[in-house]
Design a protein around this motif. Structure first.
Motif, PDB file in Angstrom:
ATOM      1  N   MET A   1     -26.951  -2.210   2.651  1.00  0.00           N
ATOM      2  CA  MET A   1     -25.546  -2.580   2.815  1.00  0.00           C
ATOM      3  C   MET A   1     -25.329  -3.465   4.038  1.00  0.00           C
ATOM      4  N   TRP A   2     -25.988  -3.084   5.169  1.00  0.00           N
ATOM      5  CA  TRP A   2     -25.803  -3.866   6.386  1.00  0.00           C
ATOM      6  C   TRP A   2     -26.252  -5.317   6.190  1.00  0.00           C
ATOM      7  N   TYR A   3     -27.317  -5.502   5.415  1.00  0.00           N
ATOM      8  CA  TYR A   3     -27.820  -6.857   5.185  1.00  0.00           C
ATOM      9  C   TYR A   3     -26.742  -7.739   4.547  1.00  0.00           C
ATOM     10  N   TRP A   4     -26.081  -7.199   3.530  1.00  0.00           N
ATOM     11  CA  TRP A   4     -25.096  -8.000   2.809  1.00  0.00           C
ATOM     12  C   TRP A   4     -23.826  -8.193   3.633  1.00  0.00           C
ATOM     13  N   LEU A   5     -23.437  -7.184   4.414  1.00  0.00           N
ATOM     14  CA  LEU A   5     -22.297  -7.359   5.322  1.00  0.00           C
ATOM     15  C   LEU A   5     -22.613  -8.418   6.370  1.00  0.00           C
ATOM     16  N   PHE A   6     -23.837  -8.355   6.884  1.00  0.00           N
ATOM     17  CA  PHE A   6     -24.286  -9.318   7.883  1.00  0.00           C
ATOM     18  C   PHE A   6     -24.246 -10.733   7.306  1.00  0.00           C
ATOM     19  N   LYS A   7     -24.710 -10.868   6.071  1.00  0.00           N
ATOM     20  CA  LYS A   7     -24.825 -12.171   5.426  1.00  0.00           C
ATOM     21  C   LYS A   7     -23.467 -12.767   5.079  1.00  0.00           C
ATOM     22  N   TYR A   8     -22.583 -11.946   4.507  1.00  0.00           N
ATOM     23  CA  TYR A   8     -21.338 -12.488   3.981  1.00  0.00           C
ATOM     24  C   TYR A   8     -20.114 -12.307   4.886  1.00  0.00           C
ATOM     25  N   VAL A   9     -20.195 -11.355   5.825  1.00  0.00           N
ATOM     26  CA  VAL A   9     -19.012 -11.055   6.645  1.00  0.00           C
ATOM     27  C   VAL A   9     -19.193 -11.451   8.102  1.00  0.00           C
ATOM     28  N   PHE A  10     -20.351 -11.109   8.688  1.00  0.00           N
ATOM     29  CA  PHE A  10     -20.525 -11.315  10.114  1.00  0.00           C
ATOM     30  C   PHE A  10     -21.027 -12.715  10.459  1.00  0.00           C
ATOM     31  N   LEU A  11     -22.284 -12.998  10.137  1.00  0.00           N
ATOM     32  CA  LEU A  11     -22.886 -14.253  10.570  1.00  0.00           C
ATOM     33  C   LEU A  11     -22.662 -15.403   9.595  1.00  0.00           C
ATOM     34  N   GLY A  12     -22.634 -15.113   8.302  1.00  0.00           N
ATOM     35  CA  GLY A  12     -22.519 -16.166   7.302  1.00  0.00           C
ATOM     36  C   GLY A  12     -21.368 -17.130   7.528  1.00  0.00           C
ATOM     37  N   PRO A  13     -20.146 -16.634   7.726  1.00  0.00           N
ATOM     38  CA  PRO A  13     -19.020 -17.549   7.943  1.00  0.00           C
ATOM     39  C   PRO A  13     -19.181 -18.424   9.182  1.00  0.00           C
ATOM     40  N   VAL A  14     -19.783 -17.856  10.239  1.00  0.00           N
ATOM     41  CA  VAL A  14     -19.998 -18.634  11.466  1.00  0.00           C
ATOM     42  C   VAL A  14     -20.965 -19.783  11.199  1.00  0.00           C
ATOM     43  N   LEU A  15     -22.073 -19.495  10.521  1.00  0.00           N
ATOM     44  CA  LEU A  15     -23.060 -20.528  10.225  1.00  0.00           C
ATOM     45  C   LEU A  15     -22.499 -21.571   9.261  1.00  0.00           C
ATOM     46  N   TRP A  16     -21.626 -21.123   8.369  1.00  0.00           N
ATOM     47  CA  TRP A  16     -21.019 -22.068   7.424  1.00  0.00           C
ATOM     48  C   TRP A  16     -20.178 -23.107   8.170  1.00  0.00           C
ATOM     49  N   VAL A  17     -19.424 -22.656   9.148  1.00  0.00           N
ATOM     50  CA  VAL A  17     -18.586 -23.561   9.924  1.00  0.00           C
ATOM     51  C   VAL A  17     -19.438 -24.485  10.793  1.00  0.00           C
ATOM     52  N   LEU A  18     -20.469 -23.930  11.416  1.00  0.00           N
ATOM     53  CA  LEU A  18     -21.303 -24.709  12.322  1.00  0.00           C
ATOM     54  C   LEU A  18     -22.169 -25.734  11.591  1.00  0.00           C
ATOM     55  N   GLY A  19     -22.796 -25.313  10.491  1.00  0.00           N
ATOM     56  CA  GLY A  19     -23.786 -26.167   9.850  1.00  0.00           C
ATOM     57  C   GLY A  19     -23.338 -26.877   8.601  1.00  0.00           C
ATOM     58  N   ARG A  20     -22.222 -26.471   8.011  1.00  0.00           N
ATOM     59  CA  ARG A  20     -21.756 -27.057   6.753  1.00  0.00           C
ATOM     60  C   ARG A  20     -22.958 -27.272   5.804  1.00  0.00           C
ATOM     61  N   PRO A  21     -23.742 -26.207   5.546  1.00  0.00           N
ATOM     62  CA  PRO A  21     -25.035 -26.366   4.872  1.00  0.00           C
ATOM     63  C   PRO A  21     -24.943 -26.834   3.424  1.00  0.00           C
ATOM     64  N   THR A  22     -25.809 -27.770   3.107  1.00  0.00           N
ATOM     65  CA  THR A  22     -26.026 -28.210   1.740  1.00  0.00           C
ATOM     66  C   THR A  22     -27.370 -27.667   1.287  1.00  0.00           C
ATOM     67  N   VAL A  23     -27.398 -27.018   0.140  1.00  0.00           N
ATOM     68  CA  VAL A  23     -28.638 -26.424  -0.365  1.00  0.00           C
ATOM     69  C   VAL A  23     -29.009 -27.102  -1.676  1.00  0.00           C
ATOM     70  N   GLU A  24     -30.232 -27.592  -1.740  1.00  0.00           N
ATOM     71  CA  GLU A  24     -30.735 -28.266  -2.931  1.00  0.00           C
ATOM     72  C   GLU A  24     -31.894 -27.467  -3.519  1.00  0.00           C
ATOM     73  N   GLY A  25     -31.882 -27.272  -4.812  1.00  0.00           N
ATOM     74  CA  GLY A  25     -33.012 -26.646  -5.490  1.00  0.00           C
ATOM     75  C   GLY A  25     -32.973 -25.137  -5.605  1.00  0.00           C
ATOM     76  N   THR A  26     -31.776 -24.530  -5.557  1.00  0.00           N
ATOM     77  CA  THR A  26     -31.711 -23.065  -5.675  1.00  0.00           C
ATOM     78  C   THR A  26     -32.238 -22.575  -7.024  1.00  0.00           C
ATOM     79  N   GLU A  27     -32.277 -23.453  -8.010  1.00  0.00           N
ATOM     80  CA  GLU A  27     -32.798 -23.061  -9.325  1.00  0.00           C
ATOM     81  C   GLU A  27     -34.301 -22.768  -9.269  1.00  0.00           C
TER      82      GLU A  27
END
Length: 253
Positions: A1-27
């Protein structure tokens, strides 16, 4: 549970704002089953930007120093890296390589995704350095495919030695899985392991656009502290491994 909270609630939004990440090839990430995600290594944040856009959990092998700090800061670091899906590896002991191999194989045997950095340490100058053959040993012993991943721009967000993160564009390129079943039963052969590792590094060079240097990054870092000058082999020495008997590199890793 902590992993997913960490990913989507805690750090994820911060990294999204900072890096505006583009991901290619998730398939190219399998929906289930074990696989090795082999990435270049530009910054500590590499281990956090990649999982942001991959729906499956990724477990990384991390240096044990992240888990051995003392006081409040040390306790926070242990929590931080543990919930981020990282497993501590002691890189200083006599059995360090075998311990890392065993830890990686345990993750893969459970059908999970394992993230590793073949260079063994962060690039000191943005170039791509020679890969260590632990990657090949894990791939050959487990039989899983290796997926090359290029992290681009993370060093601008998290420069070496910086205390604060900075806004910068990040791109994650996930390459097609590499199947090394043609080397089945040849694990433990140092020539085969070097061939497998070099093929992965070749793919990473193409994905990332980095200049390749055929020495270990750790060797360069050590030379910088001693004043010696390591010798690099030309980029042409790196090529896809289709026939191990034609590989030019016959040195033990």
């Amino acid at each position: 549970m902590w992993y997913w909270l960490f990913k989507y609630v805690f750090l994820g939004p911060v990294l999204w704002v900072l890096g505006r990440p583009t991901v290619e090839g998730t398939e190219n990430i399998p929906a289930e089953g074990g696989a090795i995600l082999a990435s270049n290594h530009q910054a500590v944040l590499d281990s956090f930007f990649l999982p942001m856009r991959v729906s499956r959990r990724i477990t990384f092998l991390a240096k044990s120093e992240y888990f051995t700090g003392t006081g409040v800061k040390g306790a926070f670091q242990r929590w931080f890296f543990s919930v981020a899906g990282q497993v501590p590896i002691d890189r200083t002991g006599a059995d360090a390589a075998q311990d890392a191999l065993n830890a990686g194989l345990r993750v893969l045997s459970q059908g999970q995704l394992l993230g590793i950095y073949p260079e063994g340490t962060r690039s000191p100058d943005g170039r791509l350095y020679k890969g260590k053959t632990g990657l090949a040993r894990m791939a050959l012993e487990s039989g899983v495919k290796v997926i090359p991943v290029a992290m681009i721009g993370t060093a601008k967000v998290n420069p070496i030695g910086s205390r604060l993160w900075r806004p910068a564009k990040v791109t994650v390129r996930i390459g097609e899985p590499i199947d090394f079943s043609r080397f089945e039963g040849m694990g433990g052969n140092r020539f085969v392991e070097r061939a497998v590792t070099d093929e992965v590094m070749y793919k990473l060079m193409k994905l990332s656009g980095q200049e390749y240097v055929d020495i270990y990054a750790a060797t360069l870092k050590k030379a910088a502290t001693t004043g010696s000058a390591p010798t690099a082999v030309p980029e042409a020495a790196l090529a896809p491994a289709t026939d191990v008997t034609r590989m030019p590199d016959t040195r033990a890793s």
